[in-house]
Design a protein around this motif. Structure first.
Motif, PDB file in Angstrom:
ATOM      1  N   GLU A 111       0.827  -1.203   0.000  1.00  0.00           N
ATOM      2  CA  GLU A 111       0.000   0.000   0.000  1.00  0.00           C
ATOM      3  C   GLU A 111       0.861   1.253   0.000  1.00  0.00           C
ATOM      4  O   GLU A 111       0.572   2.223  -0.719  1.00  0.00           O
ATOM      5  N   GLU A 112       1.918   1.255   0.775  1.00  0.00           N
ATOM      6  CA  GLU A 112       2.796   2.426   0.832  1.00  0.00           C
ATOM      7  C   GLU A 112       3.502   2.642  -0.508  1.00  0.00           C
ATOM      8  O   GLU A 112       3.726   3.795  -0.916  1.00  0.00           O
ATOM      9  N   ASN A 113       3.854   1.549  -1.194  1.00  0.00           N
ATOM     10  CA  ASN A 113       4.425   1.690  -2.537  1.00  0.00           C
ATOM     11  C   ASN A 113       3.441   2.370  -3.469  1.00  0.00           C
ATOM     12  O   ASN A 113       3.806   3.258  -4.244  1.00  0.00           O
ATOM     13  N   MET A 114       2.184   1.971  -3.379  1.00  0.00           N
ATOM     14  CA  MET A 114       1.160   2.560  -4.232  1.00  0.00           C
ATOM     15  C   MET A 114       0.938   4.038  -3.907  1.00  0.00           C
ATOM     16  O   MET A 114       0.823   4.881  -4.809  1.00  0.00           O
ATOM     17  N   GLY A 128      -5.563   9.622  -4.225  1.00  0.00           N
ATOM     18  CA  GLY A 128      -4.473   8.657  -4.232  1.00  0.00           C
ATOM     19  C   GLY A 128      -4.827   7.389  -3.480  1.00  0.00           C
ATOM     20  O   GLY A 128      -4.529   6.272  -3.924  1.00  0.00           O
ATOM     21  N   ARG A 129      -5.476   7.544  -2.330  1.00  0.00           N
ATOM     22  CA  ARG A 129      -5.881   6.370  -1.540  1.00  0.00           C
ATOM     23  C   ARG A 129      -6.940   5.558  -2.281  1.00  0.00           C
ATOM     24  O   ARG A 129      -6.929   4.325  -2.255  1.00  0.00           O
ATOM     25  N   ARG A 130      -7.845   6.248  -2.952  1.00  0.00           N
ATOM     26  CA  ARG A 130      -8.884   5.536  -3.697  1.00  0.00           C
ATOM     27  C   ARG A 130      -8.273   4.741  -4.846  1.00  0.00           C
ATOM     28  O   ARG A 130      -8.578   3.554  -5.030  1.00  0.00           O
ATOM     29  N   VAL A 131      -7.394   5.371  -5.604  1.00  0.00           N
ATOM     30  CA  VAL A 131      -6.754   4.698  -6.743  1.00  0.00           C
ATOM     31  C   VAL A 131      -5.913   3.525  -6.254  1.00  0.00           C
ATOM     32  O   VAL A 131      -5.961   2.429  -6.837  1.00  0.00           O
ATOM     33  N   ALA A 132      -5.148   3.733  -5.187  1.00  0.00           N
ATOM     34  CA  ALA A 132      -4.310   2.669  -4.648  1.00  0.00           C
ATOM     35  C   ALA A 132      -5.156   1.472  -4.224  1.00  0.00           C
ATOM     36  O   ALA A 132      -4.832   0.311  -4.533  1.00  0.00           O
ATOM     37  N   ALA A 133      -6.239   1.734  -3.516  1.00  0.00           N
ATOM     38  CA  ALA A 133      -7.104   0.645  -3.043  1.00  0.00           C
ATOM     39  C   ALA A 133      -7.726  -0.108  -4.212  1.00  0.00           C
ATOM     40  O   ALA A 133      -7.791  -1.353  -4.204  1.00  0.00           O
TER      41      ALA A 133
END
Length: 333
Positions: A111-114, A128-133
């Motif tokens: 997750e941190e990489n994303m 960013g959190r939405r796209v990563a998830a």
């Protein structure tokens, strides 16, 4: 040209997909070593293009040039509609690159990489959190998202690497030998990811040493050797460039078998199996000629199979010194 022919021509042009990547005369040398010696490319949008070649042929150099990582010594290129030399920043905004070696940081979680990639793309924190998830879920990494990436398997790291590449929603993705070192199941998973990307409209530029991979995925294939494109076309077109293709006819009636053997030219007989083999390039015209001769003789085969060389044969013929017929030039057009 008669005016009645003009609408059809325009329609044909309109139906052709726009080019995602074009290149003309790309050249690159390192010292006295010429790595790329004037290569030309035309890659339609929404397709998979595979660049094959032995180690040191210049595949990675081609990727580096087209992704703005190094400059060409000569030639021109357009990527995603942008001139590579005049507007490299717009090219970078349109592409994603997954190299031979993973860009994943093993010291932090998936997750941190994303999220790091989201920051690099200047996405707002919530976005960013939405796209990563969403990407972690899409690539079946959600359960491992909070674990250090160093604990991931090779296939998981590769999936995370591509997921990170997709944070910026690139229209073109360069995959430089993406399945090297992966086990067969992970390789199959990666192939499915590529298919899904292309189904969504993404263009994929793939370099690989796995001939099966190119055969499975690529709409068009080019073989790079000694800095030049030795031949390019569809996988089936390239397979017809090398000798060894043949048609095999099998019969259950000995009388029909003998009649067919008399009617056909350049045929190899297998009397015990009641089978005939004759050279063929596998083309429709060639097969029709065989069937026409059988029809004229009043003979019908019980089984007809076409055998063509595979991409391994093409690869060795184009890069290993075996003579390839002049049709290579035709497939390159």
């Amino acid at each position: 040209m008669p005016s009645s022919a003009m609408p059809a021509s325009r329609t044909d042009l309109d139906q052709q997909p726009p080019a995602a990547i074009t290149a003309a005369g790309l050249r690159k040398s390192y010292g006295d070593k010429t790595v790329l010696d004037g290569i030309d490319l035309h890659i339609p949008a929404g397709s998979v293009f595979a660049l094959l070649g032995p180690n040191g042929a210049g595949k990675t150099t081609a990727v580096k040039i087209l992704s703005t990582l190094v400059s060409a010594d000569g030639g021109t290129a357009r990527v995603a509609g942008h001139d590579l030399a005049a507007d490299p920043q717009s090219v970078r905004a349109a592409i994603g690159v997954t190299g031979q070696f993973s860009a994943v940081d093993g010291l932090i979680t998936g997750e941190e990489n994303m999220l790091l990639m989201a920051d690099l793309h200047h996405l707002p924190r919530r976005e960013g959190r939405r796209v990563a998830a969403e990407l972690l879920e899409r690539f079946d990494l959600a359960d491992a998202a909070t674990k250090p990436a160093s604990t991931y398997s090779g296939g998981m790291k590769r999936r995370l690497d591509i997921a990170m590449t997709l944070v910026g929603t690139p229209s073109i993705i360069f995959l430089d030998e993406p399945t090297t070192g992966l086990d067969p199941r992970s390789r199959q998973n990666m192939w499915q990811i590529v298919r899904e990307l292309v189904a969504g409209g993404t263009t994929v530029f793939l370099t690989t040493q796995y001939l099966e991979e190119a055969d499975e995925l690529a709409d068009r294939v080019a073989v790079l050797n000694d800095g030049r494109i030795a031949a390019h076309g569809t996988a089936e077109e390239l397979k017809r460039l090398v000798p060894g293709g043949h048609v095999r006819l099998r019969f259950t009636d000995p009388t029909a078998y003998r009649s067919a053997a008399s009617a056909l030219r350049d045929v190899t007989r297998h009397d015990e199996a009641l089978a005939l083999q004759l050279p063929s390039d596998g083309s429709q015209r060639d097969l029709r000629a065989v069937l026409d001769r059988l029809d004229a003789a009043g003979v019908e085969a019980d089984e007809l199979t076409v055998h063509t060389p595979d991409l391994d044969d093409v690869f060795f013929a184009l890069t290993g010194g075996t003579t390839v017929p002049h049709q290579a030039e035709e497939a390159s057009r």
